[in-house]
Design an enzyme around this catalytic site. Sequence first.
Site, PDB file in Angstrom:
ATOM      1  N   GLY A 244      -3.350 -12.699  -1.358  1.00  0.00           N
ATOM      2  CA  GLY A 244      -2.141 -13.077  -2.065  1.00  0.00           C
ATOM      3  C   GLY A 244      -2.459 -14.000  -3.233  1.00  0.00           C
ATOM      4  O   GLY A 244      -3.508 -14.658  -3.260  1.00  0.00           O
TER       5      GLY A 244
ATOM      6  N   CYS B 216     -13.923   0.504   6.538  1.00  0.00           N
ATOM      7  CA  CYS B 216     -12.873  -0.143   5.751  1.00  0.00           C
ATOM      8  C   CYS B 216     -12.810   0.516   4.383  1.00  0.00           C
ATOM      9  O   CYS B 216     -13.847   0.782   3.760  1.00  0.00           O
ATOM     10  CB  CYS B 216     -13.161  -1.630   5.580  1.00  0.00           C
ATOM     11  N   CYS B 217     -11.601   0.767   3.887  1.00  0.00           N
ATOM     12  CA  CYS B 217     -11.476   1.367   2.559  1.00  0.00           C
ATOM     13  C   CYS B 217     -11.922   0.369   1.502  1.00  0.00           C
ATOM     14  O   CYS B 217     -11.760  -0.839   1.658  1.00  0.00           O
ATOM     15  CB  CYS B 217     -10.052   1.829   2.303  1.00  0.00           C
TER      16      CYS B 217
ATOM     17  N   CYS C 241       0.807  -1.224   0.000  1.00  0.00           N
ATOM     18  CA  CYS C 241       0.000   0.000   0.000  1.00  0.00           C
ATOM     19  C   CYS C 241       0.840   1.273   0.000  1.00  0.00           C
ATOM     20  O   CYS C 241       0.306   2.360  -0.235  1.00  0.00           O
ATOM     21  CB  CYS C 241      -0.944  -0.003   1.189  1.00  0.00           C
TER      22      CYS C 241
END
Length: 391
Positions: free
Chosen positions: A119, A210-211, A82
Site C-alpha cells: 500500500g 507466486c506470480c 487484482c
Amino acid sequence: MGRRAAVAGVGMVPFATPSRSKSYDVLAETAVRAALTDAGIGLDRVEQAYAGYVYGDSTSGQNALYRVGMTGVPVINVSNNCSTGSSALFLARQAVTSGAADCVLAFGFEQMRRGALKGYWDDRPSPFARFDAVLGDDGADVPMAPRYFGGAGAAYCERYGLDPRVFARIAVKARRHAANNPYAVFTGQVTVEEVLASPRITGPLTRLQCCPPTCGAAAAVVVSEEFARRHGLRTGVVITAQAMTTDTPASFGGDLMKLVGYDMTKSAAHQVYETAGVSPEDIPVVELHDCFTTNELLSYEALGLTPEGTAEKFIADGDNTYGGRVVTNPSGGLLSKGHPLGATGLAQCAELVWQLRGEAGPRQVEGANIALQHNIGLGGAAVVTLYEKVR
C-alpha cells in the site's frame, strides 16, 4: 439483462517484467489499437470506455486513450485491485446489455514496480485492516499477499491432509502451458523439485509458486448483437452470464480460505451457472485467478470444477490440463503469463475469445464452445464470466 453482449475484438501486448517494459500509456495504446483492429472499427464508433489500473494517478485512462484518439468519448477509470480488468469488462457488458450503449471499450493496463505488492497511503485507514486482524501478527515480516494466500493454502492442507508438494505441480503445469504463449513472461520449463527448491516465502509457498510483478495491457470491444450486424462485425463470441460479488461477514470469521475469497468465488460461479443453465462439468476451458498455486487449487473447488476436498486427485489425474476434464489456464495463467493487475482480467478475456474462435494455435482446446473466466481482487471483488461460441 435485456440483450446479449458480444466480444467483437480483443487485443493485448506481450507481458514483461518491470525492467523490460514500456510505459503504461504505450502499452495501453498498443492493446487498444489491437482490439479495435480485431473488431474492425475505429475509436470513433466507441460510445463509452472503461479503463482499469491500480497503480497510477487519476485520469491515467484518458492519458492512455488519447494516444489512440481524442473523440470525446467518456472515459471511466476503474480500480478494484487484482479484479480491476474484469471489473472494467463487467461495466462494459452491463452498459451494452442495459441498452445504455451499443459499443463499449474495456481496457486495462499496469506499470508495476519490482517487488511485492504494498500500500502507498499510510496516513489513512487501510482497506486491509480487517484482513490483517484475521491473520494477527503471525509472519508479519512477510509481504501482504503471500501471507494471505500462503495461510489459506496451509489451512487447506490441514483440513484435507494435502501434501504441500501438490501445489508445486500447479506451477509446473503453468510453465508447460505458457511455453505455447508468445504473450507470457515465463516460458522456461521447471520440475516439481525445482519449484520446491526455490526460496521459501511462507507456508507452502516458494518463489516459483507466486506470480511475478508484471507490466502489460489488454483490451476488449464489447458490442450489442444489433450493432454488430449493422456494421458487419463478428458476433461469434458472446458473454452469456456474468456475476460480481464482494465480501460478507463470513470472509472475516477466521477461515483463511474464506479470507482470500473462496465464498465470493463460489457465489459468483453459482450465479453464472444458474443464469446460463450450465454446470461446471460442461466447461472445457477456464482462465482462473492463480496469483499463487494455493489459490489455483482453492479455485478448482470454489468454481465447482471438482468437489470440495478432491483437488489433489483432480491434479493427480491430470484433469486440470490437456487430455483431462478441463484445461485450466491454457495461457499459463498469472503464475507464468504474468499479472499486471489492471490488465489481467482483460488478458483472460482475450485468451478465452481466441479459444472459442479456434485461434489459440498450439494452446487450442479442441471443441471448446463455452469458456469460464475467474478474476478476484482482495478487499474484495470476484468476477466470474461465461463466454459462449455462437454461429
